[in-house]
Design an enzyme around this catalytic site. Structure first.
Site, PDB file in Angstrom:
ATOM      1  N   ASP A   1     -37.299 -49.566 -52.397  1.00  0.00           N
ATOM      2  CA  ASP A   1     -36.860 -50.930 -52.115  1.00  0.00           C
ATOM      3  C   ASP A   1     -36.843 -51.654 -53.457  1.00  0.00           C
ATOM      4  O   ASP A   1     -37.903 -51.956 -54.018  1.00  0.00           O
ATOM      5  CB  ASP A   1     -37.834 -51.608 -51.149  1.00  0.00           C
ATOM      6  CG  ASP A   1     -37.437 -53.039 -50.804  1.00  0.00           C
ATOM      7  OD1 ASP A   1     -36.585 -53.618 -51.505  1.00  0.00           O
ATOM      8  OD2 ASP A   1     -37.998 -53.589 -49.828  1.00  0.00           O
TER       9      ASP A   1
ATOM     10  N   TYR B   1     -24.743 -64.596 -51.020  1.00  0.00           N
ATOM     11  CA  TYR B   1     -24.124 -63.481 -51.742  1.00  0.00           C
ATOM     12  C   TYR B   1     -23.412 -63.983 -53.009  1.00  0.00           C
ATOM     13  O   TYR B   1     -23.551 -63.401 -54.088  1.00  0.00           O
ATOM     14  CB  TYR B   1     -23.140 -62.783 -50.804  1.00  0.00           C
ATOM     15  CG  TYR B   1     -22.537 -61.505 -51.308  1.00  0.00           C
ATOM     16  CD1 TYR B   1     -23.273 -60.320 -51.292  1.00  0.00           C
ATOM     17  CD2 TYR B   1     -21.219 -61.455 -51.746  1.00  0.00           C
ATOM     18  CE1 TYR B   1     -22.707 -59.123 -51.720  1.00  0.00           C
ATOM     19  CE2 TYR B   1     -20.652 -60.273 -52.181  1.00  0.00           C
ATOM     20  CZ  TYR B   1     -21.396 -59.107 -52.165  1.00  0.00           C
ATOM     21  OH  TYR B   1     -20.830 -57.930 -52.591  1.00  0.00           O
TER      22      TYR B   1
ATOM     23  N   LYS C   1     -24.344 -62.948 -56.821  1.00  0.00           N
ATOM     24  CA  LYS C   1     -23.368 -62.250 -57.658  1.00  0.00           C
ATOM     25  C   LYS C   1     -23.014 -63.043 -58.919  1.00  0.00           C
ATOM     26  O   LYS C   1     -22.772 -62.452 -59.977  1.00  0.00           O
ATOM     27  CB  LYS C   1     -22.108 -61.946 -56.840  1.00  0.00           C
ATOM     28  CG  LYS C   1     -22.321 -60.895 -55.755  1.00  0.00           C
ATOM     29  CD  LYS C   1     -22.906 -59.603 -56.301  1.00  0.00           C
ATOM     30  CE  LYS C   1     -22.828 -58.463 -55.311  1.00  0.00           C
ATOM     31  NZ  LYS C   1     -23.443 -57.221 -55.840  1.00  0.00           N
TER      32      LYS C   1
END
Length: 252
Positions: A63, A154, A158
């Protein structure tokens, strides 16, 4: 492309999609590849494909948002192969939702896997790369960094990776370590299939509609990204650092 024989690469999120294609491409170019995904079982298909093609690969469950697991995984790679030359930070998840529906868990999960994961993995490998005065790090950003409805988490992660990339290029450049990022557009993967399902669209129709908006009139394949990563970790890109390369079939 440059020959990677003798190099050791770590690719995270390599159980499927872009990560799997990248691991296979780097192995085909001669690198020994540590295929990392959340569970070791998730790496089996990629590892088997590399080995069947005559390459060298090992699967590791990790992980990437957990510092202790990252440190253990990187140490295992260094112990098994003697050095670490390449890191591709590709692990990622989506928890898409509009802001007013997005939970704190949705936010934390995406930020932790993409952004914290890249930080932890880069920090863990940099000591090996600094000591040997050589290294290549490639981070996976996205065209969503420019903004995309339903992806505040997201998009933030990013775009964060782009700043992270440029900063590491400045800090690690004096040690002959190149740091770059790729920013894929619409790539045909399980993740984009999940996005189609989120908006209630048929995956094939979703791809067709996307292709109509792309200058090259097709969606991308994982191999399209792997090819650029292969260039960025080769000697052909020895004077390229701190760059974000959009791989999206044309301007957005």
């Amino acid at each position: 492309m440059g020959n990677l024989t003798g190099r050791v690469a770590i690719v995270t999120g390599a159980g499927r999609g872009i990560g799997a294609a990248t691991a296979k491409r780097l192995a085909a170019d001669g690198a020994a590849v540590a295929v990392i995904d959340l569970r070791e079982a998730d790496t089996a298909e990629t590892v088997a494909a590399i080995q069947q093609a005559g390459g060298t690969a090992v699967g590791i469950g990790c992980d990437v948002s957990q510092a202790d697991q990252v440190q253990q995984a990187v140490k295992k790679v260094a112990d098994d192969f003697g050095h670490i030359d390449i890191l591709v930070n590709n692990a990622g998840v989506i928890r898409d939702n509009l802001l007013f529906k997005m939970t704190e868990s949705d936010w934390d999960t995406v930020i932790n896997v993409h952004l914290k994961g890249a930080f932890l993995c880069s920090k863990a490998v940099q000591s090996y790369m600094v000591n040997q005065k050589y290294g290549k790090i490639v981070n996976t950003s996205s065209t969503s960094a420019l903004g995309n409805r339903g992806q505040a988490n997201y998009s933030a992660a990013k775009m964060g990776l782009q700043g992270f990339t440029r900063t590491l290029a400045i800090e690690l450049g004096p040690f002959n370590i190149n740091v770059n990022a790729v920013a894929p557009g619409f790539i045909d993967t399980e993740m984009t299939k999940a996005t189609a399902e989120r908006v209630g669209a048929d995956p094939e129709q979703f791809k067709k509609m996307a292709a109509e908006q792309i200058p090259l009139r097709r969606v991308g394949k994982p191999e399209d990204i792997a090819n650029v990563v292969a260039f960025l970790v080769s000697e052909d890109s020895s004077y390229v650092s701190g760059q974000v390369i959009y791989i999206a079939g044309g301007p957005r």
